[in-house]
Design an enzyme around this catalytic site. Structure first.
Site, PDB file in Angstrom:
ATOM      1  N   ASP A 201       0.824  -1.197   0.000  1.00 36.01           N
ATOM      2  CA  ASP A 201       0.000   0.000   0.000  1.00 36.01           C
ATOM      3  C   ASP A 201       0.864   1.255   0.000  1.00 36.01           C
ATOM      4  O   ASP A 201       1.827   1.362   0.766  1.00 36.01           O
ATOM      5  CB  ASP A 201      -0.893  -0.017   1.251  1.00 36.01           C
ATOM      6  CG  ASP A 201      -1.818   1.173   1.324  1.00 36.01           C
ATOM      7  OD1 ASP A 201      -2.759   1.230   0.523  1.00 36.01           O
ATOM      8  OD2 ASP A 201      -1.583   2.048   2.183  1.00 36.01           O
ATOM      9  N   GLU A 270       1.461  -0.414  -4.942  1.00 36.70           N
ATOM     10  CA  GLU A 270       0.509   0.646  -5.276  1.00 36.70           C
ATOM     11  C   GLU A 270       1.269   1.959  -5.335  1.00 36.70           C
ATOM     12  O   GLU A 270       1.944   2.336  -4.372  1.00 36.70           O
ATOM     13  CB  GLU A 270      -0.600   0.744  -4.238  1.00 36.70           C
ATOM     14  CG  GLU A 270      -1.608   1.837  -4.567  1.00 36.70           C
ATOM     15  CD  GLU A 270      -2.379   2.345  -3.362  1.00 36.70           C
ATOM     16  OE1 GLU A 270      -3.493   2.829  -3.554  1.00 36.70           O
ATOM     17  OE2 GLU A 270      -1.848   2.293  -2.232  1.00 36.70           O
TER      18      GLU A 270
END
Length: 539
Positions: A201, A270
């Site tokens: 993330d 990401e």
């Protein structure tokens, strides 16, 4: 095809566990719910599941604020449940990817509780702390994605701490080697439990500019949201200094060195930066950093053949060594069936075509739960909102709850088979007509077309591994070739709800999809595409 690693060309199915399947009747999905639905997941023809965070957390950002990286939050189950999930998934030849949120922790993490006490403790330098300006204001002009300053005053230390997201998500100081090692140790904990990889993330947010330089202002005409509201002040700056620092590339290499000790383990980063495509290329270059990069570039409102062609082409030019991963939906943006709708209603034919388009691009793909059903965005009333992002920016931006409502498993019953208890977010009543049960009974449903296409795709090395070469076409047609070894596959998509004609001379197609009502036809130099039709053939 055996020489390719499993993740190249893979279809990765994202599960948002809170909203997938509840087995203990508390209105919140859990790990046992995922286990119960593994046969369904297998039937989709996917290769891996990516599970959003299920770790111990105060849930201020619904699991992306972690207080214990090595344990399961009780609302989701236990470590034993997770071990069972791994074993059951692997029995079905499904790989398991889990989220790792490395750039920040919860403010209830033991590390932060120690760090905030004073300037001399053992964790004093584990987070990003800075003195106030002489007038007491924040150290610089950095902004939080969730609104306002990225700095929060801590009276115990008489300093500010950095939070690129919520105030409850303090940023770790990756300039400290002890922090990097502790983070890697947490990652290895899950590798030892048998996970097959990680979705990392906000991975470009790990490092900050050590000099704390101000971000420059961005002209109004260039303010564009990538996963955040465009009326958010965050869009008013070039984020040159609060993320995507050059030191982060060395940390990507450290992650890769760890993963290389576990054969087959994969990293999917990401990435949201000022030039996300360029950063994706950098972070996947050289074979010694991330395996794949993932960005928000196709999660925007621009639904045109030109935009898709230009975006993919730019990445192809930048990423000469790495491997891309594409997505049309995820847990942070409006569902694609609504975002790219042509008439403010979801169209099952368009949903089926979009899944085929996504799965025909070069790279691996992420499919968000419910995308295979063609679910549209749910309209969540303000009083029912859970997302702090949406609550802050209401009403111009309603946040992320509309894409996070529970999965509809049955077309009857109060909660559509998701739970026996009132769900944490209201179940969208319109979704019941798109339930798994309903679509399994319809041969031409979006779900059936999705499963059929993904199974067929596994037989097509051109779609799994081939290069991509776009054809110059006019709106609303998107067309390209995929080439692998001696084979060439033509892919043509009609992005409109009106029939279209593309003149293109071909040799006789030797193989084509059987998408039934979602199909194009070739005859004497012309490809006829029905509404939201597609034509895919070896030529």
């Amino acid at each position: 095809m055996a020489q390719h690693p499993w993740w190249q060309g893979a279809v990765i199915y994202q599960i948002y566990p809170r909203s997938f399947q509840d087995t203990n009747g508390d209105g919140i999905g859990d790990l046992k719910g995922i286990i119960n639905k593994l046969d369904y997941i297998q039937s989709l023809g996917i290769d891996a599941i990516w599970i959003s965070p299920f770790f111990k957390s105060p849930m201020k950002d619904f699991g992306y604020d972690i207080s214990d990286y090595r344990d399961i939050d009780p609302m989701f189950g236990s470590l034993d449940d997770f071990d069972t999930l791994i074993a059951q998934a692997h029995q079905r030849d499904i790989k398991v990817i889990i989220d790792q949120v490395l750039s920040h922790t919860s403010n209830e993490h033991d590390w932060f509780n120690e760090s905030r006490t004073d300037k001399n403790n053992n964790k004093a330098d584990w987070y990003v702390w800075a003195d106030a300006e002489p007038d007491g204001s924040a150290p610089n002009n950095w902004l939080s994605i969730f609104g306002g300053s990225a700095w929060q005053w801590e009276p115990r230390r008489c300093q500010y701490y950095l939070h690129n997201f919520l105030t409850e998500q303090p940023d770790l100081n990756f300039h400290n080697p002890e922090v990097r090692q502790a983070v890697l140790d947490n990652v290895e904990f899950w590798l030892k439990r048998g996970v097959d990889g990680f979705r990392l993330d906000a991975i470009n947010f790990c490092y900050h500019d050590a000099q704390l330089r101000d971000n420059p202002a961005k002209p109004k005409e260039l303010r564009q949201g990538r996963g955040f509201s465009e009326d958010n002040p965050y869009a008013f700056q070039y984020h040159h200094y609060n993320n995507t620092q050059p030191e982060n590339l060395a940390f990507m290499q450290e992650i890769r060195q760890l993963l290389d000790r576990y054969p087959g383990a994969v990293s999917l980063g990401e990435i949201s930066s000022e030039d996300s495509l360029k950063t994706m290329a950098e972070y996947t270059s050289g074979g010694n950093k991330l395996h794949m990069g993932y960005s928000f570039e196709l999660l925007t409102n621009d639904y045109s053949a030109a935009y898709i062609r230009e975006t993919v082409t730019k990445l192809e030019q930048e990423m000469t060594q790495g491997w891309p991963c594409w997505a049309f939906s995820n847990h942070d943006v409006e569902r694609v069936a609504s975002r790219w709708s042509l008439n403010d209603t979801t169209d099952p034919k368009q949903a089926a075509m979009l899944s085929a388009l996504l799965a025909s691009l070069r790279g691996s793909i992420c499919v968000y739960q419910g995308e295979e059903l063609g679910l549209g965005e749910a309209d969540v009333a303000f009083d029912d909102l859970q997302d702090p992002y949406g609550i802050t920016f209401w009403p111009t931006f309603k946040g992320r709850d509309g894409c996070r409502t529970p999965m509809p498993w049955r077309n009857n019953g109060e909660f559509a088979g998701f739970s026996t208890h009132t769900p944490w977010l209201p179940l969208c009543q319109e979704h019941a007509a798109y339930s798994v049960e309903q679509q399994l009974a319809e041969p031409d449903s979006t779900l059936q077309l999705f499963s059929h296409f993904m199974a067929w795709r596994k037989t097509m090395p051109t779609l799994l591994f081939g290069n991509i070469e776009f054809i110059d076409t006019q709106e609303p047609i998107l067309a390209f070739y995929r080439r692998y070894q001696s084979e060439r596959t033509l892919c043509v998509f009609n992005l409109s709800d009106q029939a279209q004609l593309l003149r293109l001379t071909l040799t006789a197609p030797s193989k084509h999809t059987e998408l039934r009502h979602n199909v194009g036809h070739y005859d004497d130099g012309s490809i006829t595409l029905e509404s939201h039709g597609c034509f895919i053939a070896n030529v």
